[in-house]
Each structure stands twice: as structure tokens, then as C-alpha cells.
Motif scaffolding. Structure first.
Motif, PDB file in Angstrom:
ATOM      1  N   ASP A 135       9.438  -5.735   6.005  1.00 34.17           N
ATOM      2  CA  ASP A 135       9.768  -5.639   7.427  1.00 34.17           C
ATOM      3  C   ASP A 135       9.797  -4.192   7.919  1.00 34.17           C
ATOM      4  O   ASP A 135      10.191  -3.937   9.060  1.00 34.17           O
ATOM      5  CB  ASP A 135      11.138  -6.287   7.691  1.00 34.17           C
ATOM      6  N   ARG A 136       9.357  -3.279   7.087  1.00 36.66           N
ATOM      7  CA  ARG A 136       9.393  -1.856   7.437  1.00 36.66           C
ATOM      8  C   ARG A 136       8.547  -1.590   8.683  1.00 36.66           C
ATOM      9  O   ARG A 136       7.440  -2.084   8.826  1.00 36.66           O
ATOM     10  CB  ARG A 136       8.869  -1.035   6.260  1.00 36.66           C
ATOM     11  N   ARG A 137       9.062  -0.779   9.580  1.00 37.37           N
ATOM     12  CA  ARG A 137       8.338  -0.414  10.800  1.00 37.37           C
ATOM     13  C   ARG A 137       7.733   0.984  10.646  1.00 37.37           C
ATOM     14  O   ARG A 137       8.136   1.748   9.791  1.00 37.37           O
ATOM     15  CB  ARG A 137       9.266  -0.443  12.022  1.00 37.37           C
ATOM     16  N   ASP A 138       6.777   1.303  11.502  1.00 35.73           N
ATOM     17  CA  ASP A 138       6.131   2.620  11.496  1.00 35.73           C
ATOM     18  C   ASP A 138       5.673   2.986  10.084  1.00 35.73           C
ATOM     19  O   ASP A 138       5.971   4.055   9.571  1.00 35.73           O
ATOM     20  CB  ASP A 138       7.088   3.687  12.043  1.00 35.73           C
ATOM     21  N   LEU A 197       0.827  -1.211   0.000  1.00 41.42           N
ATOM     22  CA  LEU A 197       0.000   0.000   0.000  1.00 41.42           C
ATOM     23  C   LEU A 197       0.860   1.260   0.000  1.00 41.42           C
ATOM     24  O   LEU A 197       0.421   2.315  -0.459  1.00 41.42           O
ATOM     25  CB  LEU A 197      -0.935  -0.009   1.209  1.00 41.42           C
ATOM     26  N   ARG A 198       2.066   1.159   0.504  1.00 46.35           N
ATOM     27  CA  ARG A 198       2.991   2.295   0.455  1.00 46.35           C
ATOM     28  C   ARG A 198       3.776   2.317  -0.845  1.00 46.35           C
ATOM     29  O   ARG A 198       3.883   3.346  -1.521  1.00 46.35           O
ATOM     30  CB  ARG A 198       3.979   2.216   1.637  1.00 46.35           C
ATOM     31  N   ASN A 203      11.725  12.141   3.486  1.00 44.22           N
ATOM     32  CA  ASN A 203      11.685  12.826   4.778  1.00 44.22           C
ATOM     33  C   ASN A 203      10.765  12.124   5.774  1.00 44.22           C
ATOM     34  O   ASN A 203      10.759  12.473   6.950  1.00 44.22           O
ATOM     35  CB  ASN A 203      11.235  14.275   4.600  1.00 44.22           C
ATOM     36  N   ARG A 204       9.988  11.154   5.296  1.00 45.71           N
ATOM     37  CA  ARG A 204       9.112  10.398   6.188  1.00 45.71           C
ATOM     38  C   ARG A 204       9.481   8.913   6.246  1.00 45.71           C
ATOM     39  O   ARG A 204       9.364   8.281   7.291  1.00 45.71           O
ATOM     40  CB  ARG A 204       7.648  10.539   5.711  1.00 45.71           C
ATOM     41  N   PHE A 205       9.957   8.342   5.124  1.00 43.08           N
ATOM     42  CA  PHE A 205      10.252   6.917   5.060  1.00 43.08           C
ATOM     43  C   PHE A 205      11.719   6.691   4.694  1.00 43.08           C
ATOM     44  O   PHE A 205      12.205   7.255   3.715  1.00 43.08           O
ATOM     45  CB  PHE A 205       9.361   6.226   4.019  1.00 43.08           C
TER      46      PHE A 205
END
Length: 406
Positions: free
Chosen positions: A338-341, A284-285, A327-329
Motif C-alpha cells: 500500500d506504499r504511496r509515492d 521492485l523496490r 531518507n527517501r522511503f
């Protein structure tokens, strides 16, 4: 801050030649987070600024709040609540959510697992003996519309007609007046009318006859917000059908394409099915089904990133760009399950967060898990595949996959 800029970048993004990979252009666009276009609209492309706008009460989703020069044709039927503002939006959304998810029906989506698994299994069974399949035509396209028929309570004998109407509507979304015959657009208009008339007839039949399907629940609901009118129920059902169908088709297709491009992750999912939850969030990202929110309108002058956007201006939100904002990811152009947040913008944010998101997630989780488990040695026939024309709802129009036939 200078706000005039990047009109050529937006034009290149909208051009079909960039459909296969718009992400380098999104990076170019982010150099000017709020960019005024030649037509007076404003393009917002960075994560923080997009989320600020999506949570700003001074922004409207109602086309009647656009300046006259930017407003389109008036809606001839009751608009879906996605195109309304509070308090009417909030009332209709609450009434829909009472029967679609938490807190009133927390087990609705989870309770659909047997039906979802059965539909997925039947579609994959039909792959047997074929050396090549089209993941869109043979799987991702029929799956969600069959599920939505089940959810709404469409009689099984009517499903073929329902599918035909949906086909006409979806094809008209990608209508190109330069290359497509006008019949394609006319068929879509007629299909919308026929579908609304059909749904209206189902709603009439449900009055006084409570049942488990969504139309029955809405037609007989007397909750704290009262009851939707029949026209409002039809608009809500139409929203769920069209928006839910397109979101799920693109998410599943983009997801399988991404897995085939990342064979180590595909193998991980085959070995660790529980990975699918985090993997779907990363999809989704990384490759979202919806790239652009074509407009919001300013109730009054608003300031975003030191830029004053005048009242009535059209605001275009580049969601897919925001979800790749460095700046966010961290390392945003890497696919990392496995990405967090991972607070992506794949389903938007704020009061218009996609209300069908939980169902689309679960459909995708079950679909991808079963596809990688059951397709033998899947291979892409062409990369990049042929994409649909829409820059807003971005996904392949076909995704041919070779498999070891049996």
C-alpha cells in the motif's frame, strides 16, 4: 567530504556469503553516500545521489569512456543501445520503442495478455499431482523465454534450440573460475555466437516480408530515424532476450518468496487480485531483480554529494540500496504493497530506464496472481533458499515449494 571508505563493505556485499541478505550491508554502505574504492572506482549508494547520476549528461554508459586502467575487452559486435550514449543511444532506443510500446504501439504489452495467461496456465497445469515444485526450474525460468520467442517471432519448432542457447548463456553469467569447469564459460560463449547467428538468419528472412513479430517490424521499419542495420537488430533482440529473461525470472521468484514470507499479503492478493499492480511496484523496490549497475564512466570531472569524481572514473550504482534509503522511503525495510509515492529504482531511471519494464511488470503481475490462486497451500522448503552467485542480478537459483498435490 572524505570519499575514501567502505571498501570492506563493498567486498562483503560482493561475497557470496551475503547474497541471501545484503540489506544490512547496504545500510552500512549508505553512511558514505559516495565512497572511493582502492581501485579508484566510486560506489554510490543513496537514492538522491543515484538518481542524480542516472540523469547526469556528463556520465557515460560506453566502456570506451573508461580510463584505460579500468576498460575491459572491446565489444566485438555492435553493442546494444544500453551500452551506448546519446545521440546513438537515443536513436536506437527510439527505433526499438516504436515497435515495443507507447506512443507508437501503445497496446502491444496489453495485447499479449492472452498469450501470457496461456503460457502461465500451461506451466501451472504441470504442477498437478506433485507434492513439491521448483518455482525457478518449473515456472519462472521457462516462462519469459517462451514469451520472448513469441514476441520475436521464433518458429515453434526452433524453440527447443533457443531454450538450450539461453540456458548456456545464463549459466555462464554466474561462472565462477574458482569452482566451475571452464566448459561452463566456453558453452556460454558458443551459445552467444550460435544465438546471434540464428537471430541474424531470422532477420534476413524478414526483409521485405512485414509481419507482426518484433524482428519483422524492425527489419522493415522506415521511420524518421531510418532503419536499423541487421547487426543492430540482432543486438537489440539479444538485449531484450537476456536482460528481459533475467529480470523477469528474478522478479517472479523474489516475488513469490516475499509473499510466502508474508502470508497475510499472499492471502490479500488471493482475495483482491487487483492488488497485484501496486504489489509488483513494491517488489521492485523491496526485492528488486537488479541490485547493482556495475559501472558508469565520467566524461569529465563531476561532483556528487560534494565529492569530485575524476574524468574516466568507474562509478558503481547500488540501485537496491537506493530503493531502501530511509531518507527517501518511510520504513524502507518493511514490505508494504500500500506504499504511496513509490518511485523505486527497480528498473533504473533516466535515459537508460529498462525498455522491457512494461513487459516484465505484466508477466510478473499475471504470474503471481495465478500462482497464489492456483497453488494449494504453498510452503517454502528452505528459507533462505540457495541463491545464484551474481550480486548484480540477485535471485534464488532454486526455490522449492511444497503444495498439496492432487
Amino acid at each position: 567530504m572524505t570519499t575514501t571508505g567502505t571498501p570492506d563493505t563493498l567486498g562483503r556485499i560482493l561475497d557470496y556469503s551475503s547474497r541471501a541478505d545484503p540489506y544490512p550491508l547496504y545500510a552500512e554502505l549508505r553512511r558514505t553516500p559516495v565512497a572511493r574504492q582502492e581501485d579508484g572506482s566510486y560506489v554510490i549508494s543513496t537514492y538522491r545521489e543515484i538518481t542524480d547520476i542516472l540523469h547526469d549528461p556528463h556520465l557515460s554508459s560506453d566502456t570506451r569512456n573508461l580510463s584505460q586502467s579500468m576498460a575491459g575487452a572491446e565489444e566485438q559486435t555492435a553493442p546494444a543501445f544500453i551500452n551506448l550514449d546519446p545521440p546513438e543511444h537515443d536513436r536506437l532506443r527510439r527505433m526499438a520503442m516504436r515497435h515495443f510500446g507507447p506512443p507508437h504501439t501503445p497496446g502491444l504489452v496489453a495485447g499479449m495478455d492472452p498469450a501470457l495467461t496461456s503460457i502461465v496456465g500451461g506451466l501451472i497445469d504441470d504442477f498437478a499431482g506433485k507434492d513439491q515444485i521448483d518455482l525457478v526450474d518449473d515456472f519462472a525460468y521457462p516462462f519469459p523465454v517462451t514469451m520472448i520467442c513469441h514476441l520475436l517471432g521464433v518458429p515453434r519448432e526452433d524453440e527447443p534450440r533457443f531454450h538450450l542457447w539461453v540456458n548456456g548463456i545464463i549459466e555462464s553469467i554466474d561462472y565462477n573460475p574458482k569452482t566451475d569447469p571452464k566448459e561452463k564459460l566456453d558453452n556460454g560463449i558458443q551459445a552467444r555466437k550460435a544465438l546471434r547467428q540464428y537471430l541474424g538468419g531470422l532477420v534476413e528472412q524478414r526483409h521485405g516480408r512485414p509481419g507482426d513479430d518484433l524482428l519483422s517490424r524492425l527489419a522493415n521499419d522506415d521511420g524518421p530515424d531510418g532503419r536499423m542495420t541487421d547487426e543492430e537488430i540482432v543486438s537489440t533482440a539479444n538485449l531484450l532476450l537476456i536482460a528481459g529473461h533475467e529480470t523477469t525470472v528474478n522478479l517472479i521468484t523474489n516475488g513469490m518468496l516475499t509473499l510466502l514470507r508474508h502470508p497475510q499479503v499472499l492471502q490479500r492478493l488471493r482475495d483482491q487480485p487487483d492488488l497485484v499492480v501496486a504489489l509488483t511496484e513494491e517488489l521492485l523496490r523491496y526485492e528488486p531483480p537488479v541490485h547493482i549497475v556495475p559501472w558508469r564512466a565520467a566524461y569529465s570531472d563531476v561532483t556528487v554529494a560534494d565529492t569530485v569524481i575524476p574524468k574516466g572514473s568507474r562509478i558503481i550504482l547500488m540501485l537496491a540500496s537506493g530503493s531502501r534509503d530511509p531518507n527517501r522511503f518511510h520504513d524502507p525495510d518493511r514490505f508494504d504493497p500500500d506504499r504511496r509515492d513509490n518511485q523505486h529504482l527497480g528498473f533504473g531511471s533516466g535515459i537508460h530506464l529498462c525498455f522491457g519494464g512494461p513487459l516484465a511488470r505484466r508477466e510478473t503481475q499475471i504470474a503471481l496472481t495465478e500462482l497464489v490462486r492456483r497453488i494449494d497451500c504453498p510452503r517454502l522448503v528452505a528459507d533462505p533458499p540457495q541463491y545464484r552467485r551474481s550480486p548484480v542480478l540477485r535471485g534464488p537459483i532454486h526455490l522449492p515449494i511444497e503444495q498439496n498435490g492432487s
